[in-house]
Design an enzyme around this catalytic site. Structure first.
Site, PDB file in Angstrom:
ATOM      1  N   ASP A  81     -13.164  -8.900  19.142  1.00 36.31           N
ATOM      2  CA  ASP A  81     -13.870  -8.557  17.896  1.00 36.31           C
ATOM      3  C   ASP A  81     -12.927  -8.367  16.719  1.00 36.31           C
ATOM      4  OD1 ASP A  81     -12.915  -6.153  19.163  1.00 36.31           O
ATOM      5  OD2 ASP A  81     -14.230  -4.968  17.883  1.00 36.31           O
ATOM      6  N   ASP A 142      -6.079  -9.641  13.761  1.00 36.84           N
ATOM      7  CA  ASP A 142      -6.363  -8.475  14.604  1.00 36.84           C
ATOM      8  C   ASP A 142      -7.718  -8.714  15.273  1.00 36.84           C
ATOM      9  OD1 ASP A 142      -6.663  -5.972  15.714  1.00 36.84           O
ATOM     10  OD2 ASP A 142      -6.925  -4.919  13.815  1.00 36.84           O
ATOM     11  N   GLU A 176     -13.275  -3.534  20.551  1.00 31.49           N
ATOM     12  CA  GLU A 176     -12.147  -2.611  20.376  1.00 31.49           C
ATOM     13  C   GLU A 176     -12.216  -1.900  19.035  1.00 31.49           C
ATOM     14  OE1 GLU A 176      -7.961  -1.514  19.083  1.00 31.49           O
ATOM     15  OE2 GLU A 176      -9.418  -2.831  18.132  1.00 31.49           O
ATOM     16  N   GLU A 177     -12.656  -2.629  18.007  1.00 28.25           N
ATOM     17  CA  GLU A 177     -12.633  -2.080  16.647  1.00 28.25           C
ATOM     18  C   GLU A 177     -13.613  -0.923  16.458  1.00 28.25           C
ATOM     19  OE1 GLU A 177     -10.453  -2.667  14.530  1.00 28.25           O
ATOM     20  OE2 GLU A 177      -9.619  -4.642  14.931  1.00 28.25           O
TER      21      GLU A 177
END
EC number: 3.4.11.4
Length: 411
Positions: A81, A142, A176-177
């Site tokens: 993500d 990222d 993860e974010e």
């Protein structure tokens, strides 16, 4: 490696994988499924084994050992993500060969410029091949850079069977974010003894300390009365909320802290006279200080409840993750090996605390010690995000070198 990394990365970033904190599904968005399925096919195509994607969107695969030594199984992880704070729809990556050190026009129409005046670290990348946004989206380095680097490293090892290595597991994880990355990660199925997230920033970053993290949700109930007849009756929840915020130390906010300093961060403030909701995140490296920060917020809420009425203020604090140093210190050799891998490649390791968290923060407490290594991106989560392809090559080489060192150090 360079062209392979450019090709993979620019393809991955075009898949919109922003996570959604309001969603209750896993993954939280359809785009993450799209990328997960794409990666499954690619892992199979390059010759990885035991390639799976489970019902929650976790992709796993194996590079089988080609040595007779009993090498520990190690893992490499990156997340699917991108951050929800800035759009990841229709990412249009720009490739700048031989960056000259000057201003980069991201978007001529909107006059959006990536300038070393605003971002001095750009000077470090003179002569590099850079990938930037077109100024209208984030880039997604990222952590699609980490995905591309892991894929490229695995492909390299498959193409070079003369390099001896133990069993390697890779995983690409959702959400993860929004802090949910490891929530449904099956550590036992992954089967690694140690792992590394490839989710760091510039060249040489090596991190095994993260924040202790919590979220705080405060709801303040007021009493709305027509302002013309409000004397002695109205209770304005917005003013109580401001009172709450003003009792927190003004200098202990993200914009005033760095290094090992913790903070309170007011992330959201929504309200009217009748009801106001505050949403904070609390961060500190030191566990005692972390607990003290949570206690302070509860004390402020209790004092305001006493002043305005117990039923007017509620506070809910939930821990999100803890400093992974506690779990990595007993197996510090995994940090030492990453350090040695970088040094062997002429990279100066930059060991520093993560002023944030990675999936490794939670995974380390789930029994899988997981430090973090650089992926190469700069200015994450916004339109000025960019990455050096030269650094991406180094990241892929570090992954290969770590794998080689684990084999060499096993007798």
């Amino acid at each position: 490696m360079k062209q392979e990394l450019i090709e993979r990365f620019t393809r991955y970033v075009k898949v919109d994988t922003q996570s959604d904190p309001e969603s209750n599904t896993c993954p939280s968005t359809q785009g993450q499924w799209d990328l997960a399925r794409m990666l499954v096919e690619e892992l199979k195509a390059i010759g990885m084994e035991e390639v799976t994607v489970d019902e929650n969107g976790y992709v796993m695969a194996t590079l089988p050992a080609n040595t007779d030594k009993n090498v520990p199984t190690i893992g490499f992880l990156a997340h699917l993500d991108t951050a929800p704070e800035f759009t990841g729809t229709n990412v249009n990556p720009q490739i700048i060969e031989q960056y000259d050190g000057g201003d980069i026009v991201l978007n001529e129409q909107q006059h959006i410029i990536l300038s070393p005046k605003d971002f001095p670290e750009l000077a470090n990348y003179k002569g590099h091949t850079l990938i930037t946004t077109d100024g209208t989206t984030l880039l997604g380095a990222d952590d699609k850079a980490g995905i591309a680097e892991i894929m490229t490293a695995m492909n390299y090892l498959i193409q070079h069977p003369e390099i001896k290595h133990g069993k390697v597991r890779v995983a690409f994880t959702p959400d993860e974010e929004i802090g949910r990355g490891p929530h449904k990660f099956d550590v036992a199925q992954f089967g690694a003894q140690f792992a590394y997230t490839v989710d760091g920033g510039p060249l040489g970053e090596l991190e095994y300390e993260s924040f202790n993290a919590a979220e705080a949700k405060i709801t303040i109930k007021g009493k709305n009365v027509h302002p013309g007849t409000a004397k002695g009756k109205m209770i304005n929840s917005i003013k109580i909320a401001l009172e709450f915020q003003q009792q927190l130390p003004a200098n202990e906010a993200p914009e005033h802290t760095d290094g090992y300093e913790g903070f309170y961060h007011l992330l959201s403030f929504q309200g009217n006279v009748e009801e106001t909701k505050l949403y904070y995140i609390i961060r500190d490296f030191d566990r005692e200080q972390f607990e003290a920060r949570k206690a302070k917020m509860k004390d402020i809420a209790a004092a305001l409840a006493q002043k305005y009425g117990n039923d007017r203020i509620s506070i809910e604090i939930n821990d999100q993750y803890y400093n992974m140093r506690e779990k990595i210190e007993p197996v510090h050799h995994i940090v030492d090996i990453a350090h040695e891998a970088m040094t062997n490649l002429g990279i100066e390791p930059k060991v520093k605390p993560i002023r944030g968290g990675t999936d490794g923060s939670q995974l380390s407490y789930m029994g899988l010690p997981t430090p973090n290594i650089f992926a190469g991106g700069e200015n994450f989560h916004g339109r000025y995000e960019y990455i050096s392809v030269d650094t991406m090559v180094k990241a892929a080489e570090v992954i290969v070198e770590i794998i080689k060192l684990f084999e060499q150090k096993t007798s």
